[in-house]
Write a protein that holds these residues in place. Structure first.
Motif, PDB file in Angstrom:
ATOM      1  N   TRP A  90       0.845  -1.189   0.000  1.00  0.00           N
ATOM      2  CA  TRP A  90       0.000   0.000   0.000  1.00  0.00           C
ATOM      3  C   TRP A  90       0.881   1.240   0.000  1.00  0.00           C
ATOM      4  N   LYS A 141      -4.091   1.008  -1.914  1.00  0.00           N
ATOM      5  CA  LYS A 141      -3.352   0.008  -2.675  1.00  0.00           C
ATOM      6  C   LYS A 141      -3.551   0.352  -4.147  1.00  0.00           C
ATOM      7  N   GLU A 142      -2.473   0.413  -4.900  1.00  0.00           N
ATOM      8  CA  GLU A 142      -2.528   0.873  -6.294  1.00  0.00           C
ATOM      9  C   GLU A 142      -3.611   0.158  -7.103  1.00  0.00           C
ATOM     10  N   GLU A 143      -3.677  -1.132  -7.020  1.00  0.00           N
ATOM     11  CA  GLU A 143      -4.688  -1.903  -7.756  1.00  0.00           C
ATOM     12  C   GLU A 143      -5.819  -2.340  -6.828  1.00  0.00           C
ATOM     13  N   SER A 150      -9.290  -1.712  -4.088  1.00  0.00           N
ATOM     14  CA  SER A 150     -10.704  -1.378  -4.226  1.00  0.00           C
ATOM     15  C   SER A 150     -11.079  -0.051  -3.600  1.00  0.00           C
TER      16      SER A 150
END
Length: 169
Positions: free
Chosen positions: A20, A35-37, A39
């Motif tokens: 993160w 977190k880049e990818e 939710s």
């Protein structure tokens, strides 16, 4: 290994979950963790409370939720022990945007220590909360409010008398 992030005001720090990122929010007075990818986004903001030096976090949380027209049952707010005797009240709920047809999952907490209050909100699309719930809860449980030394325990008796879950008095 997780990093530690401090808010721009220097009132708190927390462990950032592995993978993160953390940065000051747009206004520069809070902290965002994501977190880049992922939710959702965790947003924390702190301030010095008015009046009472060490406000009850559950009372502050219920007042905030009432302003948002969120109604919870008494057992839906839980205590989260924090390092050094600080206290956090935490809840989870869903909201629906009838116009957009979209549901959101929310995790909202209020942490208090003498002279400091921290509001924390995390949200993501409903149904995706399981992906990040544990990481967000872990970050929130690591919240260290400035001036509250780990193991200080000075105010732990207050938390112990109230029990693990709270209701409205």
């Amino acid at each position: 290994m997780s990093d530690t992030a401090r808010d721009p005001e220097g009132r708190f720090e927390l462990r950032v979950p592995a993978g993160w990122q953390a940065a000051p929010d747009e206004d520069g007075d809070g902290l965002e963790v994501w977190k880049e990818e992922g939710s959702g986004t965790l947003h924390l903001i702190s301030f010095a409370p008015e009046g009472e030096d060490f406000p009850d976090p559950a009372e502050e949380l219920y007042a905030f939720l009432q302003e948002q027209d969120v109604v919870l049952q008494e057992d839906e707010v839980e205590d989260v022990p924090l390092p050094g005797g600080a206290e956090m009240a935490l809840c989870e709920y869903l909201t629906e945007d009838e116009d957009e047809g979209e549901s959101l999952f929310w995790m909202v907490g209020v942490a208090t220590a003498p002279g400091t209050m921290v509001f924390a909100t995390y949200f993501c699309p409903a149904g995706e909360e399981a992906r990040e719930r544990d990481a967000v809860r872990g970050a929130l449980a690591s919240l260290q409010i400035a001036g509250m030394d780990e193991g200080d325990g000075e105010d732990e008796g207050r938390r112990g008398r109230r029990g693990g879950r709270r209701g409205v008095d």
